[in-house]
Design a protein around this motif. Structure first.
Motif, PDB file in Angstrom:
ATOM      1  N   GLY A 195     -15.293   5.660  -3.494  1.00  0.00           N
ATOM      2  CA  GLY A 195     -15.089   4.492  -3.337  1.00  0.00           C
ATOM      3  C   GLY A 195     -13.684   3.925  -3.636  1.00  0.00           C
ATOM      4  O   GLY A 195     -12.207   3.491  -3.150  1.00  0.00           O
ATOM      5  N   PRO A 196     -13.498   3.555  -4.704  1.00  0.00           N
ATOM      6  CA  PRO A 196     -11.776   3.416  -5.185  1.00  0.00           C
ATOM      7  C   PRO A 196     -10.805   4.915  -4.972  1.00  0.00           C
ATOM      8  O   PRO A 196      -9.468   4.197  -4.595  1.00  0.00           O
ATOM      9  CB  PRO A 196     -12.353   2.983  -6.721  1.00  0.00           C
ATOM     10  CG  PRO A 196     -13.332   2.806  -6.786  1.00  0.00           C
ATOM     11  CD  PRO A 196     -14.561   4.126  -5.991  1.00  0.00           C
ATOM     12  N   ILE A 197     -11.011   6.048  -4.936  1.00  0.00           N
ATOM     13  CA  ILE A 197     -10.402   7.073  -4.063  1.00  0.00           C
ATOM     14  C   ILE A 197      -9.610   6.600  -3.058  1.00  0.00           C
ATOM     15  O   ILE A 197      -8.543   6.416  -2.593  1.00  0.00           O
ATOM     16  CB  ILE A 197     -10.966   8.309  -4.348  1.00  0.00           C
ATOM     17  CG1 ILE A 197     -11.328   8.676  -6.510  1.00  0.00           C
ATOM     18  CG2 ILE A 197     -10.413   9.501  -3.726  1.00  0.00           C
ATOM     19  CD1 ILE A 197     -11.587  10.138  -6.560  1.00  0.00           C
ATOM     20  N   ILE A 198     -11.107   6.447  -2.206  1.00  0.00           N
ATOM     21  CA  ILE A 198     -10.396   6.202  -0.727  1.00  0.00           C
ATOM     22  C   ILE A 198      -9.614   4.508  -1.021  1.00  0.00           C
ATOM     23  O   ILE A 198      -8.552   4.617   0.043  1.00  0.00           O
ATOM     24  CB  ILE A 198     -11.412   5.347  -0.159  1.00  0.00           C
ATOM     25  CG1 ILE A 198     -12.645   7.592   0.310  1.00  0.00           C
ATOM     26  CG2 ILE A 198     -11.353   5.401   1.495  1.00  0.00           C
ATOM     27  CD1 ILE A 198     -13.717   7.315   1.174  1.00  0.00           C
ATOM     28  N   GLY A 199     -10.304   3.278  -1.754  1.00  0.00           N
ATOM     29  CA  GLY A 199      -9.780   2.199  -1.255  1.00  0.00           C
ATOM     30  C   GLY A 199      -8.092   2.374  -2.094  1.00  0.00           C
ATOM     31  O   GLY A 199      -6.549   1.832  -1.454  1.00  0.00           O
ATOM     32  N   GLY A 200      -7.795   3.267  -3.183  1.00  0.00           N
ATOM     33  CA  GLY A 200      -6.576   3.484  -3.487  1.00  0.00           C
ATOM     34  C   GLY A 200      -5.631   4.256  -2.498  1.00  0.00           C
ATOM     35  O   GLY A 200      -4.519   4.053  -2.170  1.00  0.00           O
ATOM     36  N   ALA A 201      -5.938   5.523  -2.060  1.00  0.00           N
ATOM     37  CA  ALA A 201      -5.087   6.297  -0.655  1.00  0.00           C
ATOM     38  C   ALA A 201      -4.920   5.522  -0.103  1.00  0.00           C
ATOM     39  O   ALA A 201      -3.909   5.065   0.418  1.00  0.00           O
ATOM     40  CB  ALA A 201      -6.002   7.134  -0.586  1.00  0.00           C
ATOM     41  N   ILE A 202      -5.264   4.587   0.413  1.00  0.00           N
ATOM     42  CA  ILE A 202      -5.394   4.092   2.122  1.00  0.00           C
ATOM     43  C   ILE A 202      -4.646   2.623   1.793  1.00  0.00           C
ATOM     44  O   ILE A 202      -3.784   2.841   2.239  1.00  0.00           O
ATOM     45  CB  ILE A 202      -6.705   2.706   2.490  1.00  0.00           C
ATOM     46  CG1 ILE A 202      -7.492   4.007   3.127  1.00  0.00           C
ATOM     47  CG2 ILE A 202      -6.279   2.318   3.825  1.00  0.00           C
ATOM     48  CD1 ILE A 202      -9.204   3.378   3.416  1.00  0.00           C
ATOM     49  N   ALA A 203      -4.565   1.874  -0.401  1.00  0.00           N
ATOM     50  CA  ALA A 203      -3.349   0.898  -0.123  1.00  0.00           C
ATOM     51  C   ALA A 203      -1.937   2.066  -0.281  1.00  0.00           C
ATOM     52  O   ALA A 203      -1.056   0.873  -0.009  1.00  0.00           O
ATOM     53  CB  ALA A 203      -3.967   0.298  -1.670  1.00  0.00           C
ATOM     54  N   GLY A 204      -1.499   2.686  -1.051  1.00  0.00           N
ATOM     55  CA  GLY A 204      -0.718   3.789  -0.922  1.00  0.00           C
ATOM     56  C   GLY A 204       0.135   3.866   1.271  1.00  0.00           C
ATOM     57  O   GLY A 204       1.008   4.028   0.984  1.00  0.00           O
ATOM     58  N   VAL A 205      -1.193   4.083   1.286  1.00  0.00           N
ATOM     59  CA  VAL A 205      -0.497   4.609   2.481  1.00  0.00           C
ATOM     60  C   VAL A 205       0.334   3.091   3.331  1.00  0.00           C
ATOM     61  O   VAL A 205       1.398   3.543   4.048  1.00  0.00           O
ATOM     62  CB  VAL A 205      -1.041   5.254   3.611  1.00  0.00           C
ATOM     63  CG1 VAL A 205      -0.872   5.201   5.189  1.00  0.00           C
ATOM     64  CG2 VAL A 205      -2.489   6.672   2.727  1.00  0.00           C
ATOM     65  N   VAL A 206      -0.937   1.891   3.484  1.00  0.00           N
ATOM     66  CA  VAL A 206      -0.194   0.810   3.940  1.00  0.00           C
ATOM     67  C   VAL A 206       1.210   0.356   3.002  1.00  0.00           C
ATOM     68  O   VAL A 206       2.156   0.046   3.899  1.00  0.00           O
ATOM     69  CB  VAL A 206      -1.725  -0.122   4.238  1.00  0.00           C
ATOM     70  CG1 VAL A 206      -1.470  -1.246   4.200  1.00  0.00           C
ATOM     71  CG2 VAL A 206      -2.397   0.087   4.794  1.00  0.00           C
ATOM     72  N   THR A 207       1.331   0.365   1.854  1.00  0.00           N
ATOM     73  CA  THR A 207       2.771   0.005   1.350  1.00  0.00           C
ATOM     74  C   THR A 207       3.625   0.889   1.912  1.00  0.00           C
ATOM     75  O   THR A 207       4.903  -0.080   2.298  1.00  0.00           O
ATOM     76  CB  THR A 207       1.918   0.112  -0.274  1.00  0.00           C
ATOM     77  OG1 THR A 207       1.383  -0.769  -0.841  1.00  0.00           O
ATOM     78  CG2 THR A 207       3.486  -0.305  -1.328  1.00  0.00           C
ATOM     79  N   SER A 208       3.347   1.759   2.151  1.00  0.00           N
ATOM     80  CA  SER A 208       4.556   3.085   2.671  1.00  0.00           C
ATOM     81  C   SER A 208       5.247   2.465   4.520  1.00  0.00           C
ATOM     82  O   SER A 208       5.961   2.102   4.318  1.00  0.00           O
ATOM     83  CB  SER A 208       3.837   4.361   2.549  1.00  0.00           C
ATOM     84  OG  SER A 208       3.717   4.739   3.188  1.00  0.00           O
ATOM     85  N   LEU A 209       3.951   2.001   4.775  1.00  0.00           N
ATOM     86  CA  LEU A 209       4.336   1.010   6.291  1.00  0.00           C
ATOM     87  C   LEU A 209       5.203  -0.179   5.678  1.00  0.00           C
ATOM     88  O   LEU A 209       5.613  -0.509   7.102  1.00  0.00           O
ATOM     89  CB  LEU A 209       2.733   1.261   7.049  1.00  0.00           C
ATOM     90  CG  LEU A 209       2.258   2.441   7.024  1.00  0.00           C
ATOM     91  CD1 LEU A 209       0.727   2.555   7.892  1.00  0.00           C
ATOM     92  CD2 LEU A 209       3.661   3.433   7.815  1.00  0.00           C
ATOM     93  N   VAL A 210       4.212  -0.986   5.213  1.00  0.00           N
ATOM     94  CA  VAL A 210       4.468  -2.229   5.149  1.00  0.00           C
ATOM     95  C   VAL A 210       6.084  -2.647   4.100  1.00  0.00           C
ATOM     96  O   VAL A 210       6.356  -3.791   4.475  1.00  0.00           O
ATOM     97  CB  VAL A 210       4.061  -2.901   3.645  1.00  0.00           C
ATOM     98  CG1 VAL A 210       3.834  -4.501   4.148  1.00  0.00           C
ATOM     99  CG2 VAL A 210       1.775  -2.619   5.778  1.00  0.00           C
ATOM    100  N   PHE A 211       6.615  -1.910   3.526  1.00  0.00           N
ATOM    101  CA  PHE A 211       7.455  -2.491   2.371  1.00  0.00           C
ATOM    102  C   PHE A 211       8.746  -1.758   2.453  1.00  0.00           C
ATOM    103  O   PHE A 211       8.114  -0.195   2.745  1.00  0.00           O
ATOM    104  CB  PHE A 211       6.600  -2.883   0.593  1.00  0.00           C
ATOM    105  CG  PHE A 211       6.159  -3.639   0.514  1.00  0.00           C
ATOM    106  CD1 PHE A 211       6.685  -4.922   0.087  1.00  0.00           C
ATOM    107  CD2 PHE A 211       4.581  -3.569   0.165  1.00  0.00           C
ATOM    108  CE1 PHE A 211       5.401  -5.745   0.088  1.00  0.00           C
ATOM    109  CE2 PHE A 211       3.587  -4.741   0.448  1.00  0.00           C
ATOM    110  CZ  PHE A 211       4.454  -5.536   0.323  1.00  0.00           C
TER     111      PHE A 211
END
Length: 255
Positions: free
Chosen positions: A239-255
Motif C-alpha cells: 500500500g505505501p509503495i503504491i501511494g508513494g509512487a502515485i504521489a511522486g507522479v502527481v507531484t511531477s504534474l502539479v508542481f
C-alpha cells in the motif's frame, strides 16, 4: 555545487534516523498498551503525537541523507523525476537500494531497542496481540482490499505533502513533517494503524518474529506459538509503495 555524499554515509544516516523513529514510535505504542506502563491507556492522540515527534527526531538525525526514513518517500522522489535524493546524492538504482536497506535495518534495530526498554512490561503483558501491536500495524476491520486502499491514501497524503513542502519552503522544516504525521494519524489512522511506511512495519515485524516473545502461563512457561501475522504483512508494504509512487507522479504534474 553540492559535494557528493557517499552511499556509506547515506546508509548510516538512514539506519540511525529510522532507528530513532522506531525507537520512539514503537516506544509510545508500548507506553500506551503494555501492562504496568505509566502511560497505560494514554489513548490514540498520545500515540499520534508520539509518532509525530518520533519523525521530528528522526529527520534531524538523518539530515545528511535527506532523511527519507521511509521507502515510500524514496519511491515518491524517484517517480517525481528528481535528479537527486538529497543534495549530492544522485537518484539511481544503487542509491535506491541503499536507502531501502538503511531504512529497513534501522526500523528493525529501533524496534529491538524499544523492546529492551519495555522488556519487563512485555513479560508482564498477557495479551499477545498488544505485544504485536507495538511492533507492527494491523487492521481494525480485516478487509485486505480496503485496508490496502487506506494505506495507499494515507501514504499518498504523506508523500505528496512532503514533496509540496520542498516546493513551498515553510521555514519550519522537520516540524512540518511531524505535524503532518500527527494529522494523518488523527484523521486517517483508525482503519489500519497507519503504517504509511513499508520499513516501519516490515523491520519491526521481523524483530517480533525473532525476539523471545510468546504466550506464557502463570508459571512463566511458554504455552502458545507466537503469531507475527504475516498474512497481513504485505498490506503495509504494498500500500505505501503504491501511494508513494502515485504521489511522486502527481507531484511531477502539479508542481
Amino acid at each position: 555545487m553540492e559535494a557528493s555524499v557517499g552511499l556509506g554515509a547515506v546508509f548510516l544516516s538512514e539506519v540511525l534516523g529510522t532507528g530513532v523513529l522506531l525507537l520512539l514510535g514503537a516506544g509510545v505504542v508500548a507506553n500506551v498498551l503494555l501492562t504496568g506502563s505509566k502511560g497505560k491507556d494514554g489513548g490514540w492522540l498520545l500515540i499520534s503525537f508520539g509518532w509525530g515527534l518520533a519523525v521530528f527526531a528522526g529527520v534531524y538525525v538523518a539530515y545528511k541523507s535527506g532523511a527519507h526514513l521511509n521507502p515510500a518517500v524514496t519511491i515518491g522522489i524517484l517517480t517525481s523525476g528528481a535528479a537527486e535524493y538529497a543534495p549530492g546524492v544522485p537518484v539511481g538504482f544503487g542509491s535506491t537500494i541503499v536507502y531501502f536497506a538503511g531504512e529497513v535495518l534501522g526500523a528493525f534495530l529501533g524496534a529491538v531497542f524499544a523492546w529492551l526498554t519495555y522488556k519487563p512490561h512485555f513479560d508482564a503483558e498477557p495479551d499477545e496481540g498488544l505485544k504485536l501491536a507495538v511492533f507492527s500495524t494491523g487492521p481494525a476491520i480485516r478487509s485486505y482490499a480496503w485496508n490496502l486502499v487506506c494505506e495507499i491514501i494515507g501514504t499518498f497524503v504523506l508523500v505528496f505533502v512532503i514533496l509540496a513542502f520542498a516546493k513551498t519552503p515553510t521555514q519550519i522544516g522537520p516540524l512540518a513533517v511531524a505535524l503532518l504525521v500527527v494529522g494523518i494519524g488523527a484523521s486517517l489512522g483508525g482503519p489500519t494503524g497507519y503504517a504509511i511506511n513499508p520499513a516501519r512495519d516490515l523491520g519491526p515485524r521481523i524483530a517480533h518474529a525473532l525476539l523471545p516473545l510468546s504466550y506464557k502461563g502463570t508459571d512463566g512457561e511458554a504455552i502458545g506459538k507466537k503469531d507475527s501475522d504475516w498474512s497481513y504483512s504485505w498490506v503495509p508494504v504494498v500500500g505505501p509503495i503504491i501511494g508513494g509512487a502515485i504521489a511522486g507522479v502527481v507531484t511531477s504534474l502539479v508542481f
